[in-house]
Motif scaffolding. Structure first.
Motif, PDB file in Angstrom:
ATOM      1  N   ALA A  19       0.675  -1.081  -0.096  1.00  0.00           N
ATOM      2  CA  ALA A  19      -0.146   0.202  -0.080  1.00  0.00           C
ATOM      3  C   ALA A  19       0.961   1.250   0.061  1.00  0.00           C
ATOM      4  CB  ALA A  19      -0.836   0.062   1.166  1.00  0.00           C
ATOM      5  N   TRP A  20       2.046   1.205   0.587  1.00  0.00           N
ATOM      6  CA  TRP A  20       2.965   2.354   0.638  1.00  0.00           C
ATOM      7  C   TRP A  20       3.299   2.750  -0.540  1.00  0.00           C
ATOM      8  CZ3 TRP A  20       8.589   1.997   2.899  1.00  0.00           C
ATOM      9  CH2 TRP A  20       8.917   3.249   2.861  1.00  0.00           C
ATOM     10  N   ALA A  21       3.707   1.633  -1.247  1.00  0.00           N
ATOM     11  CA  ALA A  21       4.233   1.939  -2.564  1.00  0.00           C
ATOM     12  C   ALA A  21       3.542   2.189  -3.544  1.00  0.00           C
ATOM     13  CB  ALA A  21       5.243   0.573  -3.112  1.00  0.00           C
ATOM     14  N   LEU A  22       2.316   1.553  -3.318  1.00  0.00           N
ATOM     15  CA  LEU A  22       1.257   1.997  -4.144  1.00  0.00           C
ATOM     16  C   LEU A  22       0.718   3.473  -4.180  1.00  0.00           C
ATOM     17  CD1 LEU A  22      -0.431   0.269  -6.301  1.00  0.00           C
ATOM     18  CD2 LEU A  22      -2.147   0.014  -4.512  1.00  0.00           C
ATOM     19  N   LYS A  23       0.541   3.996  -2.794  1.00  0.00           N
ATOM     20  CA  LYS A  23       0.136   5.268  -2.667  1.00  0.00           C
ATOM     21  C   LYS A  23       1.056   6.370  -2.657  1.00  0.00           C
ATOM     22  CE  LYS A  23      -4.482   4.290  -1.932  1.00  0.00           C
ATOM     23  NZ  LYS A  23      -5.551   4.818  -3.064  1.00  0.00           N
ATOM     24  N   GLY A  24       2.355   5.946  -2.592  1.00  0.00           N
ATOM     25  CA  GLY A  24       3.266   7.052  -2.475  1.00  0.00           C
ATOM     26  C   GLY A  24       3.212   7.888  -0.921  1.00  0.00           C
ATOM     27  N   SER A  25       2.463   7.339  -0.036  1.00  0.00           N
ATOM     28  CA  SER A  25       2.447   8.089   1.227  1.00  0.00           C
ATOM     29  C   SER A  25       1.965   7.128   2.127  1.00  0.00           C
ATOM     30  CB  SER A  25       1.459   9.411   0.939  1.00  0.00           C
ATOM     31  OG  SER A  25       0.588   9.511   2.261  1.00  0.00           O
ATOM     32  N   ARG A  26       2.712   7.277   3.260  1.00  0.00           N
ATOM     33  CA  ARG A  26       2.309   6.570   4.230  1.00  0.00           C
ATOM     34  C   ARG A  26       0.848   6.400   5.082  1.00  0.00           C
ATOM     35  NH1 ARG A  26       7.035   4.095   8.065  1.00  0.00           N
ATOM     36  NH2 ARG A  26       5.132   3.590   9.201  1.00  0.00           N
ATOM     37  N   GLU A  27       0.542   7.915   5.064  1.00  0.00           N
ATOM     38  CA  GLU A  27      -0.741   8.113   5.640  1.00  0.00           C
ATOM     39  C   GLU A  27      -1.872   7.421   4.847  1.00  0.00           C
ATOM     40  OE1 GLU A  27      -3.137  11.957   6.254  1.00  0.00           O
ATOM     41  OE2 GLU A  27      -1.016  12.266   6.858  1.00  0.00           O
ATOM     42  N   ARG A  28      -1.548   7.708   3.412  1.00  0.00           N
ATOM     43  CA  ARG A  28      -2.617   7.195   2.648  1.00  0.00           C
ATOM     44  C   ARG A  28      -2.650   5.748   2.616  1.00  0.00           C
ATOM     45  NH1 ARG A  28      -4.234  10.286  -2.057  1.00  0.00           N
ATOM     46  NH2 ARG A  28      -2.920   9.119  -3.249  1.00  0.00           N
ATOM     47  N   VAL A  69      -9.130   5.376  -6.763  1.00  0.00           N
ATOM     48  CA  VAL A  69      -8.576   6.276  -7.820  1.00  0.00           C
ATOM     49  C   VAL A  69      -9.723   6.642  -8.613  1.00  0.00           C
ATOM     50  CG1 VAL A  69      -7.568   5.622 -10.130  1.00  0.00           C
ATOM     51  CG2 VAL A  69      -6.560   4.718  -8.318  1.00  0.00           C
ATOM     52  N   SER A  70     -10.809   5.980  -8.902  1.00  0.00           N
ATOM     53  CA  SER A  70     -11.838   6.274  -9.956  1.00  0.00           C
ATOM     54  C   SER A  70     -12.394   7.714  -9.249  1.00  0.00           C
ATOM     55  CB  SER A  70     -12.908   5.608 -10.364  1.00  0.00           C
ATOM     56  OG  SER A  70     -13.446   5.010  -9.197  1.00  0.00           O
ATOM     57  N   ARG A  71     -12.499   7.575  -7.998  1.00  0.00           N
ATOM     58  CA  ARG A  71     -13.123   8.675  -7.098  1.00  0.00           C
ATOM     59  C   ARG A  71     -11.957  10.099  -7.184  1.00  0.00           C
ATOM     60  NH1 ARG A  71     -12.414   7.634  -1.194  1.00  0.00           N
ATOM     61  NH2 ARG A  71     -10.518   8.690  -1.795  1.00  0.00           N
ATOM     62  N   ASP A  72     -10.950   9.762  -6.924  1.00  0.00           N
ATOM     63  CA  ASP A  72      -9.877  10.759  -7.094  1.00  0.00           C
ATOM     64  C   ASP A  72      -9.941  11.491  -8.459  1.00  0.00           C
ATOM     65  OD1 ASP A  72      -9.311  10.091  -4.623  1.00  0.00           O
ATOM     66  OD2 ASP A  72      -7.277   9.433  -5.094  1.00  0.00           O
ATOM     67  N   ALA A  73     -10.136  10.531  -9.496  1.00  0.00           N
ATOM     68  CA  ALA A  73     -10.280  11.164 -10.859  1.00  0.00           C
ATOM     69  C   ALA A  73     -11.703  11.977 -10.875  1.00  0.00           C
ATOM     70  CB  ALA A  73     -10.266  10.019 -11.754  1.00  0.00           C
ATOM     71  N   ARG A  74     -12.526  11.915 -10.358  1.00  0.00           N
ATOM     72  CA  ARG A  74     -13.940  12.579 -10.537  1.00  0.00           C
ATOM     73  C   ARG A  74     -13.595  13.818  -9.750  1.00  0.00           C
ATOM     74  NH1 ARG A  74     -16.551   7.605  -9.855  1.00  0.00           N
ATOM     75  NH2 ARG A  74     -17.040   8.213  -7.762  1.00  0.00           N
ATOM     76  N   ALA A  75     -13.080  13.763  -8.379  1.00  0.00           N
ATOM     77  CA  ALA A  75     -12.906  14.903  -7.606  1.00  0.00           C
ATOM     78  C   ALA A  75     -11.590  14.698  -7.214  1.00  0.00           C
ATOM     79  CB  ALA A  75     -14.072  14.897  -6.750  1.00  0.00           C
ATOM     80  N   PRO A 112      -2.102   4.022 -12.643  1.00  0.00           N
ATOM     81  CA  PRO A 112      -2.336   3.050 -11.587  1.00  0.00           C
ATOM     82  C   PRO A 112      -2.125   1.631 -11.678  1.00  0.00           C
ATOM     83  CG  PRO A 112      -3.981   4.952 -11.419  1.00  0.00           C
ATOM     84  CD  PRO A 112      -3.104   5.186 -12.838  1.00  0.00           C
ATOM     85  N   GLU A 113      -2.667   1.321 -13.033  1.00  0.00           N
ATOM     86  CA  GLU A 113      -2.604   0.010 -13.441  1.00  0.00           C
ATOM     87  C   GLU A 113      -1.092  -0.518 -13.441  1.00  0.00           C
ATOM     88  OE1 GLU A 113      -4.715  -0.433 -17.422  1.00  0.00           O
ATOM     89  OE2 GLU A 113      -6.508  -0.821 -16.376  1.00  0.00           O
TER      90      GLU A 113
END
Lengths: 169, 252
Positions: A19-28, A69-75, A112-113
């Motif tokens: 998850a860390w590598a995927l999101k690029g942030s430990r919090e996320r 990802v799709s939510r972030d893309a919308r907003a 993301p893919e």
């Protein structure tokens, strides 16, 4: 804590790494892991023991991530503060450290893919078959996606600096 | 020479990941031997994987934050936890050392020693490039690092007398706590591993016990604050004799 939960715990370090590598942030990343755990617990009756826990957990995490990802893309949201340095490994010298930051940045530039497939196979070391289950795509798609993703990473990390040299030669 | 033109981008990746069947694997290897550009490219793909591990593996030894453990301990409270989690998480970062000690006492979800050692053995002995995190070349650093993470002296035993040379070692997650694995190889490439787990402050010693689990032979024992499990494919007597040497080096 029952057997299911004990097993869940043993997978946490790997889920957090991915998850860390995927999101690029430990919090996320920890938000993602937390959502994943909560969903795993609420759907524990759907887990089939014989099929192993790792693909099941990574599938859940993948589905949540895709929704994110799709939510972030919308907003589009404000990016979380990148906190990679927080956990900077003191063993790594400055030169090594730079190489590590490069891989962060290169990863985050992938789609993301592509980021997912590179991490499932390269970091999590999943067999292609397991990755195809997690991503719910045929193995052929795993392979072609991986080839494109790794090639993009390779170009970012190794080609940009040596273009001039190649031309001279 | 044109043979490698028929190597697809997908096959090249499958070669890198060890997923190619042997016939095609040999074809790619032959093509790489004859083409330095191709060989370089393959090496670069490997380096990418190494850098991913170099970058992110540190998380494997990071104590699992309490908010995450709490989800399991107290599911009913989950809906309100997300905000609390962020706060607790920031606090935990500031007292990481405390976090490590606390998770030792809090985490009861340890898998049986032999089983955990067998999993770790099976997982890493088949790795060629990532078998260890720190190689034997840096054995002093390896010992110092693992001692620091396991909060007390941890030393890679020298068992060359038994015919096994140290390859190196790695840090492992063990239900949220740091454990260690040392890997050794004999002249024929047979690998054995020594799994080291923290068991608390009890100064307990137990005799060597042999068991077989997941197709791996395991000899395990307690020695003070650490538990050891030697894992390998060798027969029982052989494993016991190596374990005796390990035990002896620690009590010399």
């Amino acid at each position: 804590m029952d057997r299911f939960e004990r097993q869940l715990i043993t997978h946490m370090p790997r889920l957090r790494r991915y998850a860390w590598a995927l999101k690029g942030s430990r919090e996320r990343a920890d938000d993602l892991v937390q959502d994943c755990l909560a969903r795993a617990l609420s759907r524990r009756h759907l887990w089939i023991r014989a099929k192993g826990m790792r693909p099941w957990l990574f599938t859940i995490m993948h589905n949540i991530h895709v929704n994110d990802v799709s939510r972030d893309a919308r907003a589009p949201q404000e990016m979380a503060v990148d906190d990679f340095d927080h956990l900077a490994d003191t063993r790594v010298g400055s030169e090594g450290h730079q190489a590590l930051e490069e891989i962060d940045q290169a990863l985050q530039r992938l789609s993301p893919e592509h980021r997912e497939i590179v991490l499932l196979v390269g970091l999590e070391q999943m067999p292609y078959k397991e990755a195809s289950i997690v991503l719910d795509v045929p193995i052929g798609t795993v392979m072609s996606r991986l080839a494109r993703a790794r090639e993009q990473l390779r170009e970012q990390l190794f080609e940009s600096n040596i273009v001039g040299v190649t031309k001279i030669r | 020479m044109n043979e490698h033109l028929s190597i697809s981008a997908e096959e090249l990746q499958a070669y890198v990941d060890g997923e190619l069947e042997s016939g095609r694997r040999d074809a790619v290897a032959a093509a790489a031997a004859a083409d330095t550009a191709l060989a370089k490219r393959i090496k670069q793909y490997w380096i990418i994987n190494e850098r991913l591990h170099g970058r992110y593996d540190v998380m494997l030894a990071d104590p699992v934050p309490h908010p995450l453990l709490n989800i399991l301990a107290d599911r009913a409270r989950y809906p309100g936890l997300r905000a609390a989690a962020v706060i607790a998480w920031i606090g935990l970062g500031a007292m990481l050392g405390v976090g490590v000690t606390m998770s030792v006492s809090q985490t009861t979800a340890l898998r049986p020693l032999a089983e955990e050692a067998a999993y770790a053995h099976a997982l890493y002995t088949r790795e060629r490039r990532h078998a260890v995190e720190v190689t034997a070349v840096e054995v002093d650093h390896l010992n110092a690092w693992l001692s620091k993470r396991l909060s007390g002296p941890v030393v890679a035993p020298d068992i060359r007398d038994a015919g096994y040379t140290l390859i190196g070692g790695r840090l492992l997650p063990d239900a949220g706590v740091a454990a260690a694995q040392f890997m050794y190889e004999d002249g024929d490439g047979n690998r054995i591993t020594l799994f080291v787990r923290q068991v608390g402050d009890d100064d307990r010693n137990t005799p060597l016990r042999y068991t077989r689990t997941h197709d791996v032979g395991i000899v395990h024992w307690l020695d003070g604050r650490l538990a050891y499990a030697l894992a390998g494919g060798a027969d029982k007597q052989h494993l016991l004799s190596i374990s005796n040497q390990v035990h002896a080096t620690h009590n010399r």
